[in-house]
Write an enzyme that holds these catalytic residues in place. Structure first.
Site, short mmCIF file in Angstrom:
data_model
loop_
_atom_site.label_atom_id
_atom_site.label_comp_id
_atom_site.label_asym_id
_atom_site.label_seq_id
_atom_site.Cartn_x
_atom_site.Cartn_y
_atom_site.Cartn_z
N LYS A 13 -12.57 9.80 4.34
CA LYS A 13 -12.99 8.86 5.39
C LYS A 13 -11.98 8.78 6.53
O LYS A 13 -12.34 8.85 7.69
CB LYS A 13 -13.13 7.44 4.84
CG LYS A 13 -14.17 7.23 3.79
CD LYS A 13 -14.29 5.76 3.44
CE LYS A 13 -13.02 5.15 2.82
NZ LYS A 13 -12.69 5.65 1.48
N ARG A 88 -15.85 -3.39 2.14
CA ARG A 88 -15.62 -2.88 0.79
C ARG A 88 -16.42 -3.63 -0.26
O ARG A 88 -16.40 -3.25 -1.43
CB ARG A 88 -14.15 -3.08 0.40
CG ARG A 88 -13.17 -2.05 0.89
CD ARG A 88 -13.12 -0.87 -0.03
NE ARG A 88 -11.80 -0.41 -0.41
CZ ARG A 88 -10.92 0.17 0.38
NH1 ARG A 88 -11.14 0.30 1.65
NH2 ARG A 88 -9.77 0.60 -0.10
N ARG A 127 -2.21 13.82 -2.18
CA ARG A 127 -2.14 13.33 -0.81
C ARG A 127 -0.73 12.88 -0.44
O ARG A 127 -0.01 12.32 -1.25
CB ARG A 127 -3.10 12.14 -0.67
CG ARG A 127 -3.26 11.62 0.72
CD ARG A 127 -4.65 11.13 0.93
NE ARG A 127 -4.72 9.71 0.69
CZ ARG A 127 -5.85 9.00 0.83
NH1 ARG A 127 -6.98 9.59 1.15
NH2 ARG A 127 -5.85 7.73 0.61
N ARG A 160 2.00 7.48 -1.58
CA ARG A 160 1.83 6.04 -1.67
C ARG A 160 1.93 5.56 -3.11
O ARG A 160 1.54 6.26 -4.03
CB ARG A 160 0.44 5.65 -1.11
CG ARG A 160 0.46 5.46 0.38
CD ARG A 160 -0.90 5.44 1.00
NE ARG A 160 -1.92 4.75 0.20
CZ ARG A 160 -3.20 4.71 0.54
NH1 ARG A 160 -3.62 5.30 1.64
NH2 ARG A 160 -4.07 4.08 -0.21
N ARG A 171 -8.78 2.32 -8.97
CA ARG A 171 -9.40 2.21 -7.64
C ARG A 171 -10.81 2.77 -7.64
O ARG A 171 -11.69 2.24 -6.97
CB ARG A 171 -8.54 2.92 -6.59
CG ARG A 171 -7.32 2.11 -6.19
CD ARG A 171 -6.29 2.94 -5.49
NE ARG A 171 -6.75 3.48 -4.23
CZ ARG A 171 -6.17 4.51 -3.61
NH1 ARG A 171 -5.14 5.11 -4.15
NH2 ARG A 171 -6.63 4.93 -2.46
P1 ADP Z 1 -8.33 4.22 0.15
O1 ADP Z 1 -7.39 5.35 0.19
O2 ADP Z 1 -8.75 3.79 -1.19
O3 ADP Z 1 -9.45 4.32 1.12
P2 ADP Z 1 -7.18 2.14 1.78
O4 ADP Z 1 -6.03 2.71 2.48
O5 ADP Z 1 -8.45 1.94 2.53
O6 ADP Z 1 -7.43 2.99 0.48
O7 ADP Z 1 -6.79 0.73 1.12
C1 ADP Z 1 -5.66 0.57 0.31
C2 ADP Z 1 -5.73 -0.78 -0.38
O8 ADP Z 1 -5.83 -1.84 0.59
C3 ADP Z 1 -6.96 -0.99 -1.26
O9 ADP Z 1 -6.76 -0.47 -2.54
C4 ADP Z 1 -7.09 -2.52 -1.26
O10 ADP Z 1 -6.17 -3.13 -2.10
C5 ADP Z 1 -6.72 -2.86 0.16
N1 ADP Z 1 -7.89 -2.89 1.07
C6 ADP Z 1 -8.11 -2.09 2.15
N2 ADP Z 1 -9.26 -2.39 2.77
C7 ADP Z 1 -9.81 -3.42 2.07
C8 ADP Z 1 -11.00 -4.18 2.19
N3 ADP Z 1 -11.90 -3.96 3.18
N4 ADP Z 1 -11.23 -5.15 1.26
C9 ADP Z 1 -10.35 -5.41 0.29
N5 ADP Z 1 -9.22 -4.72 0.10
C10 ADP Z 1 -8.93 -3.74 0.98
#
Ligand code: ADP
Ligand code: ZN
Length: 217
Positions: A13, A88, A127, A160, A171
């Site tokens: 994404k 989300r 990653r 990360r 996750r």
């Molecule tokens: P991913 O690589 O899973 O897409 P993100 O970088 O989008 O991860 O998000 C990392 C973390 O930040 C998530 O695991 C969550 O804890 C938090 N987070 C990000 N966006 C949201 C959201 N819209 N609602 C709730 N938690 C979020």
């Protein structure tokens, strides 16, 4: 153009959102990036979000909606935005609908990028993220020119904390329970465009598929 990028962690994404930013000249709004910046800064928001993020759980909806409300009222969102990692949960999507109605704007599309679990796990553990500019690399599929160094800004590439295998499995479960239902939610509104990238397909090919789905090749 107002777009939501939907899909499991690791589907790409963020990478695709960055390409769409260049194509449409609108900002990418990544709640994950905003939260990570807040944690790094040690702000109130960061303090509240950190433990959820470290364990791979979701940050509470009200915190997320505060972020979004404030972010989309900024000037650079005038001609659109790309949400990456938001919404989300169903409550977030419902709150977003209300907010957009208040602002009298509409979404153009929800792009759903999907991939099988084993591929997601492999991708996430390989990653690497630039500590300085946030650019994403992958030691398997998109390696930097020099190991451990960002091509774009020379910053150091890091893994990360939430990209260790156990946290990743968690996750993915959270995704299935909380986020996957959004596919049906947006299908009902007629906005959903699904793309199923080839596991080893190039970023370019997948971006082309997304532009085609958006009707803007
Ligand atoms: P991913 O690589 O899973 O897409 P993100 O970088 O989008 O991860 O998000 C990392 C973390 O930040 C998530 O695991 C969550 O804890 C938090 N987070 C990000 N966006 C949201 C959201 N819209 N609602 C709730 N938690 C979020
Ligand atoms: Zn960088």
């Amino acid at each position: 153009m107002r777009i939501i990028m939907l899909g499991p962690p690791g589907a790409g994404k963020g990478t695709y959102a960055k390409r769409l930013v260049q194509r449409f000249d609108i900002p990418q709004i990544s709640t994950g990036d905003i939260l990570r910046a807040a944690v790094k800064e040690g702000s109130e928001l960061g303090k509240k979000a950190k433990s959820f993020m470290d364990s791979g759980s979701l940050v509470p909806d009200d915190l997320i909606m505060d972020i979004i409300r404030e972010r989309i009222s900024q000037d650079d969102c005038g001609s659109g935005f790309i949400f990456d990692g938001f919404p989300r949960t169903i409550p977030q999507a419902e709150s977003l609908s209300v907010l957009l109605k208040e602002l009298n704007i509409r979404l153009n599309a929800v792009v759903n990028v999907d991939l099988a679990d084993d591929i997601l796990v492999r991708r996430l553990t390989s990653r690497r993220t630039c500590a300085k500019c946030g650019e994403i690399f992958n030691v398997l599929s998109m390696p930097p020119k020099v190991e451990g160094v960002c091509d774009k800004c020379g910053g150091e590439l890091m893994q990360r904390d939430d990209e260790k295998e156990d946290t990743i499995r968690h996750r993915l479960e959270v995704y299935k329970e909380e986020t996957y239902p959004l596919i049906a939610f947006y299908k009902d509104s007629g906005l959903l465009k699904s793309i199923a990238p080839e596991a080893d397909g190039s970023v370019e090919a997948n971006v082309a598929a997304i532009l085609k789905a958006l009707g803007t090749e």
